[in-house]
Design a protein around this motif. Structure first.
Motif, PDB file in Angstrom:
ATOM      1  N   ASN A 209       0.827  -1.219   0.000  1.00  3.67           N
ATOM      2  CA  ASN A 209       0.000   0.000   0.000  1.00  3.67           C
ATOM      3  C   ASN A 209       0.863   1.271   0.000  1.00  3.67           C
ATOM      4  O   ASN A 209       0.607   2.222   0.742  1.00  3.67           O
ATOM      5  N   PHE A 210       1.870   1.247  -0.850  1.00  4.04           N
ATOM      6  CA  PHE A 210       2.787   2.386  -0.945  1.00  4.04           C
ATOM      7  C   PHE A 210       2.028   3.679  -1.224  1.00  4.04           C
ATOM      8  O   PHE A 210       1.263   3.786  -2.180  1.00  4.04           O
ATOM      9  N   ALA A 211       2.250   4.683  -0.366  1.00  2.00           N
ATOM     10  CA  ALA A 211       1.574   5.980  -0.517  1.00  2.00           C
ATOM     11  C   ALA A 211       2.552   7.083  -0.138  1.00  2.00           C
ATOM     12  O   ALA A 211       2.754   7.362   1.052  1.00  2.00           O
ATOM     13  N   PRO A 212       3.204   7.706  -1.138  1.00  2.00           N
ATOM     14  CA  PRO A 212       4.168   8.764  -0.827  1.00  2.00           C
ATOM     15  C   PRO A 212       3.489   9.954  -0.154  1.00  2.00           C
ATOM     16  O   PRO A 212       2.313  10.242  -0.399  1.00  2.00           O
ATOM     17  N   VAL A 213       4.245  10.643   0.693  1.00  2.00           N
ATOM     18  CA  VAL A 213       3.692  11.816   1.383  1.00  2.00           C
ATOM     19  C   VAL A 213       3.741  13.052   0.501  1.00  2.00           C
ATOM     20  O   VAL A 213       3.077  14.050   0.785  1.00  2.00           O
ATOM     21  N   PHE A 214       4.548  12.985  -0.572  1.00  2.00           N
ATOM     22  CA  PHE A 214       4.684  14.133  -1.470  1.00  2.00           C
ATOM     23  C   PHE A 214       5.010  13.617  -2.863  1.00  2.00           C
ATOM     24  O   PHE A 214       5.842  12.725  -3.029  1.00  2.00           O
ATOM     25  N   THR A 215       4.348  14.177  -3.874  1.00  2.00           N
ATOM     26  CA  THR A 215       4.636  13.810  -5.257  1.00  2.00           C
ATOM     27  C   THR A 215       4.765  15.072  -6.106  1.00  2.00           C
ATOM     28  O   THR A 215       4.189  16.121  -5.778  1.00  2.00           O
ATOM     29  N   ALA A 216       5.523  14.958  -7.189  1.00  2.00           N
ATOM     30  CA  ALA A 216       5.693  16.075  -8.118  1.00  2.00           C
ATOM     31  C   ALA A 216       6.057  15.509  -9.476  1.00  2.00           C
ATOM     32  O   ALA A 216       6.526  14.371  -9.594  1.00  2.00           O
ATOM     33  N   ASP A 217       5.838  16.308 -10.516  1.00  2.00           N
ATOM     34  CA  ASP A 217       6.155  15.867 -11.880  1.00  2.00           C
ATOM     35  C   ASP A 217       7.466  16.480 -12.367  1.00  2.00           C
ATOM     36  O   ASP A 217       7.770  16.447 -13.551  1.00  2.00           O
ATOM     37  N   ASN A 218       8.261  17.016 -11.430  1.00  2.00           N
ATOM     38  CA  ASN A 218       9.519  17.666 -11.775  1.00  2.00           C
ATOM     39  C   ASN A 218      10.590  17.209 -10.790  1.00  2.00           C
ATOM     40  O   ASN A 218      10.396  17.271  -9.571  1.00  2.00           O
ATOM     41  N   PHE A 219      11.738  16.761 -11.316  1.00  2.00           N
ATOM     42  CA  PHE A 219      12.777  16.212 -10.450  1.00  2.00           C
ATOM     43  C   PHE A 219      13.299  17.227  -9.447  1.00  2.00           C
ATOM     44  O   PHE A 219      13.498  16.905  -8.263  1.00  2.00           O
ATOM     45  N   LEU A 220      13.546  18.448  -9.873  1.00  2.00           N
ATOM     46  CA  LEU A 220      14.101  19.439  -8.958  1.00  2.00           C
ATOM     47  C   LEU A 220      13.137  19.763  -7.819  1.00  2.00           C
ATOM     48  O   LEU A 220      13.561  20.081  -6.707  1.00  2.00           O
ATOM     49  N   VAL A 221      11.845  19.649  -8.090  1.00  2.00           N
ATOM     50  CA  VAL A 221      10.853  19.841  -7.027  1.00  2.00           C
ATOM     51  C   VAL A 221      10.938  18.701  -6.017  1.00  2.00           C
ATOM     52  O   VAL A 221      10.885  18.907  -4.793  1.00  2.00           O
ATOM     53  N   LEU A 222      11.083  17.467  -6.527  1.00  2.00           N
ATOM     54  CA  LEU A 222      11.245  16.314  -5.633  1.00  2.00           C
ATOM     55  C   LEU A 222      12.505  16.468  -4.780  1.00  2.00           C
ATOM     56  O   LEU A 222      12.487  16.203  -3.574  1.00  2.00           O
ATOM     57  N   LEU A 223      13.587  16.889  -5.407  1.00  2.00           N
ATOM     58  CA  LEU A 223      14.846  17.056  -4.690  1.00  2.00           C
ATOM     59  C   LEU A 223      14.719  18.131  -3.619  1.00  2.00           C
ATOM     60  O   LEU A 223      15.186  17.965  -2.484  1.00  2.00           O
ATOM     61  N   ALA A 224      14.061  19.228  -3.967  1.00  2.00           N
ATOM     62  CA  ALA A 224      13.871  20.313  -2.997  1.00  2.00           C
ATOM     63  C   ALA A 224      13.026  19.843  -1.811  1.00  2.00           C
ATOM     64  O   ALA A 224      13.293  20.215  -0.664  1.00  2.00           O
ATOM     65  N   ALA A 225      12.013  19.016  -2.094  1.00  2.00           N
ATOM     66  CA  ALA A 225      11.172  18.492  -1.011  1.00  2.00           C
ATOM     67  C   ALA A 225      11.983  17.592  -0.085  1.00  2.00           C
ATOM     68  O   ALA A 225      11.849  17.659   1.144  1.00  2.00           O
ATOM     69  N   ALA A 226      12.835  16.748  -0.673  1.00  2.00           N
ATOM     70  CA  ALA A 226      13.676  15.876   0.154  1.00  2.00           C
ATOM     71  C   ALA A 226      14.635  16.707   0.994  1.00  2.00           C
ATOM     72  O   ALA A 226      14.837  16.436   2.190  1.00  2.00           O
ATOM     73  N   GLU A 227      15.235  17.733   0.403  1.00  2.00           N
ATOM     74  CA  GLU A 227      16.165  18.597   1.139  1.00  2.00           C
ATOM     75  C   GLU A 227      15.467  19.358   2.263  1.00  2.00           C
ATOM     76  O   GLU A 227      16.077  19.681   3.281  1.00  2.00           O
TER      77      GLU A 227
END
Length: 296
Positions: A209-227
């Motif tokens: 039941n994998f459910a990410p807490v945050f999703t985006a369609d742009n890599f730099l947005v994903l990276l910024a969220a992780a940071e």
């Protein structure tokens, strides 16, 4: 009837992207120009080639008959262009390299600085995309991708083994158990239309039941969220001399990804493109850097 290559390329762009707007983006022209030129082509052919709807553009039976010949025409156009450019006497000019957003950001962008210093006559265009450019058609000169090729017209120049790292911000790591499980981690991951991109399928197979807490369609947005500490991100991690990792607020976790712990990065090129001095030179520089990364 004489169908110019530009018209065939326009037809192919609409057929493969499924919409006039996406075709315009691929060809770097305006959407009204796409519509006008298609209308002229359909008049020349004497038949409608697409059915337009709110969902996009679908091929008619007449369009289906043109699809394979147009694809072959694209491949031969690429060969023709490479044959003409192979007469260049020195390695200078533009070389287009395509790779995933992360490889483009982490490796190719700083690699371009190295190329500029060592060979001022060479210029790099990096196509950062989750989609595969067609090397046979000349959509790019070189590709760094996770899948090798079986296409007889392409060649694999180098393969690097890559370890997948799970990275989190220092602030998030401080809140986690000492040895967290995959299920205990909040994840950032791709949003539609890229939900089939790695690592989403891999994480779905490992985490019920994998459910990410945050999703985006742009890599730099994903990276910024992780940071920012929103969640963990899984990336193919290559330690190379251009590595930006030490400058980011991300640290690896000691965590088991099972069968997805390792992957491969392949350097691919059209065989005929290696006859072009500038492409051959950049390919040699890339192999040199990948070999250097392998030994680190």
């Amino acid at each position: 009837m004489d169908i110019p290559w530009d018209d065939a390329r326009l037809f192919l762009a609409i057929a493969e992207t499924g919409s006039f707007s996406a075709a315009a983006k691929r060809l770097r022209i305006g959407q009204p120009t796409v519509s006008r030129r298609l209308a002229a082509l359909e008049y020349e052919v004497g038949a409608k080639l697409f059915r337009r709807s709110v969902d996009g553009a679908a091929l008619t039976s007449a369009g289906e008959r043109l699809l394979q010949p147009a694809r072959k025409m694209a491949e031969w156009a690429g060969e023709l262009q490479r044959a003409a450019e192979s007469a260049d006497s020195s390695p200078q000019g533009l070389v287009r390299v395509t790779a995933s957003p992360f490889v483009s950001f982490d490796f190719l962008a700083p690699f371009a600085g190295h190329v500029a210093r060592k060979h001022p006559g060479l210029r790099l265009e990096v196509q950062s995309s989750v989609n595969y450019a067609d090397l046979g058609r000349g959509e790019a000169d070189l590709a760094l991708r996770t899948r090798s090729t079986r296409n007889a017209d392409l060649t694999r120049l180098y393969t690097l083994e890559v370890e997948t790292a799970v990275l989190v911000s220092k602030s998030l790591k401080a809140t986690l158990p000492k040895r967290p499980t995959l299920q205990e981690l909040p994840w950032v991951a791709w949003a539609p239309p890229f939900e089939a991109m790695s690592p989403n399928p891999q994480l779905e197979s490992l985490i019920p039941n994998f459910a990410p807490v945050f999703t985006a369609d742009n890599f730099l947005v994903l990276l910024a969220a992780a940071e920012a500490g929103v969640g963990a991100i899984a990336l193919g991690h290559v330690t190379h001399r251009f590595s930006q990792q030490r400058e980011r607020n991300l640290v690896p976790l000691d965590i088991d990804l099972g069968p997805y712990k390792k992957s491969q990065l392949h350097l691919i090129c059209a065989k005929s493109a290696l006859e072009i001095p500038r492409v051959r030179k950049v390919s040699e520089l890339l192999v040199e850097e990948l070999e250097r990364a392998k030994s680190r």
